[in-house]
Scaffold this motif. Structure first.
Motif, mmCIF file in Angstrom:
data_model
loop_
_atom_site.group_PDB
_atom_site.id
_atom_site.type_symbol
_atom_site.label_atom_id
_atom_site.label_comp_id
_atom_site.label_asym_id
_atom_site.label_seq_id
_atom_site.Cartn_x
_atom_site.Cartn_y
_atom_site.Cartn_z
ATOM 1 N N ASP A 267 34.778 37.027 32.614
ATOM 2 C CA ASP A 267 34.232 38.321 32.864
ATOM 3 C C ASP A 267 32.893 39.267 32.919
ATOM 4 O O ASP A 267 32.507 39.922 33.542
ATOM 5 N N ALA A 268 32.589 37.894 32.732
ATOM 6 C CA ALA A 268 30.588 38.516 32.533
ATOM 7 C C ALA A 268 30.156 38.928 34.010
ATOM 8 O O ALA A 268 29.251 39.721 34.506
ATOM 9 N N ALA A 269 30.992 37.945 35.194
ATOM 10 C CA ALA A 269 30.606 38.497 36.223
ATOM 11 C C ALA A 269 31.386 39.392 36.877
ATOM 12 O O ALA A 269 31.629 39.483 38.724
ATOM 13 N N GLY A 270 32.627 39.822 36.543
ATOM 14 C CA GLY A 270 33.049 40.409 36.980
ATOM 15 C C GLY A 270 34.949 40.120 37.590
ATOM 16 O O GLY A 270 34.986 40.314 38.937
ATOM 17 N N PHE A 271 35.244 38.553 36.533
ATOM 18 C CA PHE A 271 35.925 38.020 38.306
ATOM 19 C C PHE A 271 37.706 37.547 37.449
ATOM 20 O O PHE A 271 38.954 37.571 37.575
ATOM 21 N N ALA A 272 38.155 38.991 36.986
ATOM 22 C CA ALA A 272 39.500 39.417 36.000
ATOM 23 C C ALA A 272 40.045 39.939 37.600
ATOM 24 O O ALA A 272 39.562 40.162 38.017
ATOM 25 N N ASP A 273 41.506 39.134 37.430
ATOM 26 C CA ASP A 273 42.984 40.128 38.386
ATOM 27 C C ASP A 273 42.364 41.265 38.716
ATOM 28 O O ASP A 273 43.082 42.230 37.613
ATOM 29 N N PRO A 274 42.483 41.991 40.026
ATOM 30 C CA PRO A 274 42.215 43.357 40.658
ATOM 31 C C PRO A 274 43.700 44.277 40.171
ATOM 32 O O PRO A 274 43.413 45.191 40.307
ATOM 33 N N ILE A 275 43.865 43.548 40.272
ATOM 34 C CA ILE A 275 45.823 43.822 40.513
ATOM 35 C C ILE A 275 46.139 43.945 39.053
ATOM 36 O O ILE A 275 46.599 44.847 38.522
ATOM 37 N N THR A 276 46.614 42.992 38.302
ATOM 38 C CA THR A 276 46.910 42.508 36.983
ATOM 39 C C THR A 276 45.884 42.641 35.725
ATOM 40 O O THR A 276 46.704 42.228 34.816
ATOM 41 N N ALA A 277 44.635 42.335 36.150
ATOM 42 C CA ALA A 277 43.720 42.327 34.804
ATOM 43 C C ALA A 277 43.585 41.014 34.037
ATOM 44 O O ALA A 277 43.377 40.628 33.305
ATOM 45 N N GLU A 278 44.492 40.433 34.765
ATOM 46 C CA GLU A 278 44.036 38.509 34.154
ATOM 47 C C GLU A 278 43.439 38.057 34.249
ATOM 48 O O GLU A 278 42.640 38.186 35.403
ATOM 49 N N GLY A 279 42.541 37.406 32.810
ATOM 50 C CA GLY A 279 40.969 36.602 33.406
ATOM 51 C C GLY A 279 40.923 35.834 33.719
ATOM 52 O O GLY A 279 40.118 35.469 33.095
ATOM 53 N N ILE A 280 41.808 34.948 32.144
ATOM 54 C CA ILE A 280 41.533 33.512 31.658
ATOM 55 C C ILE A 280 41.309 32.532 33.084
ATOM 56 O O ILE A 280 40.555 31.628 32.602
ATOM 57 N N SER A 281 42.474 32.618 33.653
ATOM 58 C CA SER A 281 42.431 31.917 35.135
ATOM 59 C C SER A 281 41.393 31.728 35.902
ATOM 60 O O SER A 281 41.128 30.732 36.038
ATOM 61 N N ASN A 282 40.843 32.677 36.491
ATOM 62 C CA ASN A 282 39.066 32.747 37.271
ATOM 63 C C ASN A 282 38.092 32.593 36.209
ATOM 64 O O ASN A 282 37.665 32.382 36.627
#
Length: 379
Positions: A267-282
């Motif tokens: 999340d510090a880099a802004g890598f959450a999924d833009p459609i689902t907002a899921e961030g753990i996997s990225n």
């Protein structure tokens, strides 16, 4: 003063998994955490399969529930269901989940410093001095894994307005047994339950995680839409609830991911999924990329930066950029979207399930694909 090859700020999934990969490859690593573990972390707790299969160890001990079927609702008229052999979404609580990854990292020699709040970074030619609330240490590399608001990124010179942050509100809710039994076997997403966004219901072991998120950064009464969503899923009695508001970065930073040997992940880099907002996997995936870059570079700073950016641009960043376009279209072009979903909704749901499983990414030719589908509907 203790020196490490790498200092990682934040012990969430991105930071802890990065520490695991680095230490496993013989890199001296310190994990700096401002709180005491385990600690509660605001999160819906829906961990998609592509992230789970990227972890090199079993997490069954911290799994609350597993769901092979996902339901997507668009009002009362459209309902799409997908089923997979492997669990599409695994429900976890972040306190136990994060702590498990940290313990796995410590098995390879990672040093954990709890109750150490980072206060300042001091840069010199060959090292970075980290000033914490409990003293100083030095490292060659610093990895910022401290979430959406990332104080580390600010200290290292990143600006705040280079990502898209969207608002979300999540509640951990205990309901009567009758309601829980009615809802416990369905993971559901309700599109448009909130303007330009969605609501979700994630059943955990003995409670529900219910929330709303808007894909637009705008002033909005999230609690009002949360209360309306409770009516949608038939909850009229709440035994207890705990509210957690947060922001989700759903676009990569536009001012880079590396500065002066400080690397951004998750999340510090802004890598959450833009459609689902899921961030753990990225978050986990980007952590693996930065660890691989540092290891492959043999601790050479310039080479590590070059490799990390190459790895990001190979798949993750292009996928997120495509996702940004698709998200804007999906949440803002409702009339066209609904026309497409009436005919292709099940196909869309299956494609999203494949994304969750890591079997496909968002198509690079999405604009052309959407144009063709719309043309076929209006011709």
């Amino acid at each position: 003063m203790k020196h490490y090859d790498v200092a990682i700020i934040g012990s969430g999934p991105s930071g802890a998994s990065t520490a695991f990969h680095l230490a496993k490859n013989g890199i001296s690593t310190v994990l700096i955490e401002k709180e005491t573990l385990p600690r509660y972390k605001t999160c819906g707790g829906g961990f998609v399969y592509r992230g789970r299969k990227d972890l090199p160890f079993d997490i069954s001990s911290v799994v609350e529930r597993e769901f092979h079927t996902i339901d997507i609702y668009l009002g009362d008229k459209l309902h799409f269901k997908t089923e997979r052999e492997d669990p599409t979404v695994t429900m976890i609580m972040r306190d136990s989940f994060d702590h498990l990854i940290v313990k796995k990292a410590k098995e390879f020699g990672v040093t954990l410093l709890e109750d150490h709040k980072l206060k300042k970074l001091h840069f010199s030619d060959d090292k970075i001095t980290l000033e914490t609330s409990q003293g100083e240490l030095t490292a060659k590399f610093v990895i910022a894994a401290d979430g959406a608001l990332s104080p580390t990124a600010k200290m290292a010179g990143w600006k705040e307005d280079t990502r898209k942050l969207i608002p979300a509100l999540e509640y951990e809710v205990e309901v009567p047994e009758e309601d829980f039994n009615r809802l416990k076997d369905e993971v559901r997403f309700d599109i448009d339950a909130i303007p330009y966004g969605y609501a979700w219901n994630f059943p955990k072991k003995n409670h529900l995680s219910v929330g709303v998120a808007s894909a637009r950064r705008t002033k909005i009464n999230l609690k009002e839409y949360y209360n309306e969503y409770l009516k949608t899923i038939g909850i009229t009695t709440i035994l207890s609830e705990s509210q957690h508001g947060f922001q989700i970065p759903v676009s990569p930073r536009t001012d880079g991911f590396v500065k002066n040997n400080v690397f951004l992940i998750g999340d510090a880099a802004g890598f959450a999924d833009p459609i689902t907002a899921e961030g753990i996997s990225n978050a986990i995936y980007s952590g693996k990329l930065v660890a691989d870059a540092i290891v492959e570079a043999n601790l050479d700073s310039a080479k590590a930066e070059e490799l990390y950016l190459e790895k990001l641009n190979e798949k993750l960043v292009p996928e997120l950029e495509t996702g940004l376009f698709l998200s804007k279209w999906f949440y803002e072009q409702k009339t066209l979207r609904n026309m497409v979903l009436k005919k292709y909704g099940q196909h869309f749901s299956e494609a999203m399930a494949d994304v969750f499983h890591g079997k496909r990414s968002y198509p690079k030719d999405i604009k052309k694909s959407l144009a063709n589908k719309i043309k076929s509907l209006v011709s």
